[in-house]
Design a protein around this motif. Structure first.
Motif, PDB file in Angstrom:
ATOM      1  N   ARG A   1       1.103  -1.121  -0.348  1.00  0.00           N
ATOM      2  CA  ARG A   1       0.230   0.097   0.461  1.00  0.00           C
ATOM      3  C   ARG A   1       0.857   1.668   0.338  1.00  0.00           C
ATOM      4  N   GLY A   2       0.536   2.098   0.963  1.00  0.00           N
ATOM      5  CA  GLY A   2       1.710   3.075   0.599  1.00  0.00           C
ATOM      6  C   GLY A   2       3.105   3.271   1.078  1.00  0.00           C
ATOM      7  N   LEU A   3       4.042   2.116   2.054  1.00  0.00           N
ATOM      8  CA  LEU A   3       5.022   2.287   2.429  1.00  0.00           C
ATOM      9  C   LEU A   3       5.516   1.299   0.764  1.00  0.00           C
ATOM     10  N   ALA A   4       5.132   1.517  -0.211  1.00  0.00           N
ATOM     11  CA  ALA A   4       5.782   1.332  -1.433  1.00  0.00           C
ATOM     12  C   ALA A   4       6.870   1.818  -2.082  1.00  0.00           C
ATOM     13  N   GLY A   5       7.545   1.603  -2.025  1.00  0.00           N
ATOM     14  CA  GLY A   5       8.583   2.621  -2.515  1.00  0.00           C
ATOM     15  C   GLY A   5       9.705   3.432  -0.967  1.00  0.00           C
ATOM     16  N   LEU A   6       9.561   3.175  -0.134  1.00  0.00           N
ATOM     17  CA  LEU A   6       9.824   3.494   1.243  1.00  0.00           C
ATOM     18  C   LEU A   6      10.614   2.543   1.365  1.00  0.00           C
ATOM     19  N   ARG A   7      11.742   3.721   2.109  1.00  0.00           N
ATOM     20  CA  ARG A   7      12.832   2.661   3.193  1.00  0.00           C
ATOM     21  C   ARG A   7      12.885   3.202   4.800  1.00  0.00           C
ATOM     22  N   ILE A   8      12.213   2.291   5.323  1.00  0.00           N
ATOM     23  CA  ILE A   8      12.069   2.668   7.039  1.00  0.00           C
ATOM     24  C   ILE A   8      13.264   2.344   7.720  1.00  0.00           C
ATOM     25  N   THR A   9      13.941   3.003   8.646  1.00  0.00           N
ATOM     26  CA  THR A   9      15.269   2.454   9.482  1.00  0.00           C
ATOM     27  C   THR A   9      15.202   2.898  10.880  1.00  0.00           C
ATOM     28  N   ALA A  10      15.172   2.170  12.010  1.00  0.00           N
ATOM     29  CA  ALA A  10      14.955   1.635  13.274  1.00  0.00           C
ATOM     30  C   ALA A  10      16.755   2.458  13.524  1.00  0.00           C
ATOM     31  N   THR A  11      16.443   3.775  13.900  1.00  0.00           N
ATOM     32  CA  THR A  11      17.169   4.813  14.749  1.00  0.00           C
ATOM     33  C   THR A  11      18.111   4.613  15.826  1.00  0.00           C
TER      34      THR A  11
ATOM     35  N   PRO B   1       3.196   7.928   5.201  1.00  0.00           N
ATOM     36  CA  PRO B   1       1.884   6.771   4.836  1.00  0.00           C
ATOM     37  C   PRO B   1       1.585   6.047   5.635  1.00  0.00           C
ATOM     38  N   VAL B   2      -0.330   5.841   5.317  1.00  0.00           N
ATOM     39  CA  VAL B   2      -1.090   4.312   6.135  1.00  0.00           C
ATOM     40  C   VAL B   2      -0.607   2.875   5.726  1.00  0.00           C
TER      41      VAL B   2
END
Length: 254
Positions: free
Chosen positions: A180-190, A236-237
């Protein structure tokens, strides 16, 4: 984290739920939870019935007989509705008793049975021992759903460490059509440095935050407080959570 060590965490988590419920009046129990269409009594009943459903999977692994998690989605929903308006003491007793029954089953599960394949209601398979981790998500997320003062800031650190890492890994294994809205995103836990690249390319959008902040957002249990997105804009959701575990995925497209 060894799955047998998680059982004590579950027992402590359910005791926290019981304490929250004991502090609620009858009217509060019938008041709205954070889940659309459900009262707090619905959430409490679901916590209990979920313990029963996961007990079914462990019993199937123990006996070598396939037992579905729930007889049907309709039966699951009707059982929750039937128990939602019970008195506080009955709800609390149900939540405690069903957790005790699940914990006893899990603690006594033979090693061979622990590795036996069982199947989630959504259809994906996993070893029987993984029901303990599934239960952990249920206990901690639905305590927040009671909307009675317990939130992601109250989650125990061992739970956050496990579930945040698992959530990122599971997201990274999802087919693009499920992101869904997360497509194309990079998510990082700091805090841990763990990342999920969801079709991300250099220069693409990124989101970061502590594991706790990310888990609150990605599980739908917070509005994304503490999560930062670049370029600036609304978060994004996320897709519905939890996801099929990456470590047990059966192959592409499933």
């Amino acid at each position: 984290m060894d799955w047998r060590d998680v059982i004590d965490e579950l027992d402590a988590g359910v005791e926290r739920i019981a304490a929250t419920l004991e502090g609620l009046s009858r009217d509060a129990l019938r008041g709205a939870s954070a889940l659309p269409g459900w009262s707090r009594g619905h959430v409490a009943t679901h916590i209990a019935r979920n313990a029963d459903s996961l007990w079914n999977l462990l019993e199937g692994a123990r006996t070598g007989t396939e037992i579905p998690q729930y007889p049907s989605l309709e039966r699951r929903d009707s059982d929750i509705a039937a128990g939602a308006d019970r008195a506080r003491d009955e709800l609390v007793a149900d939540v405690r008793a069903t957790q005790a029954r699940f914990s006893e089953q899990a603690r006594s599960l033979p090693d061979g049975a622990a590795d036996a394949p069982v199947r989630a209601m959504a259809g994906w398979p996993h070893p029987a021992w993984y029901t303990v981790f599934r239960r952990w998500n249920e206990v901690e997320a639905h305590h927040v759903d009671l909307a009675a003062g317990y939130g992601p800031a109250d989650w125990p650190e061992p739970y956050v460490r496990w579930s945040a890492a698992a959530t990122l890994a599971d997201l990274a294994a999802l087919p693009d059509r499920h992101l869904r809205g997360l497509a194309g995103l990079r998510i990082t836990a700091t805090d841990s440095g763990e990342t999920a690249e969801l079709g991300w390319t250099p220069g693409g959008p990124e989101a970061d935050g502590s594991g706790r902040a990310l888990l609150g957002w990605l599980s739908g249990r917070s509005d994304g407080a503490g999560v930062h997105v670049r370029p600036d804009g609304p978060l994004p959701v996320p897709p519905p959570w939890p996801h099929e575990p990456a470590r047990f995925r059966r192959g592409p497209g499933l």
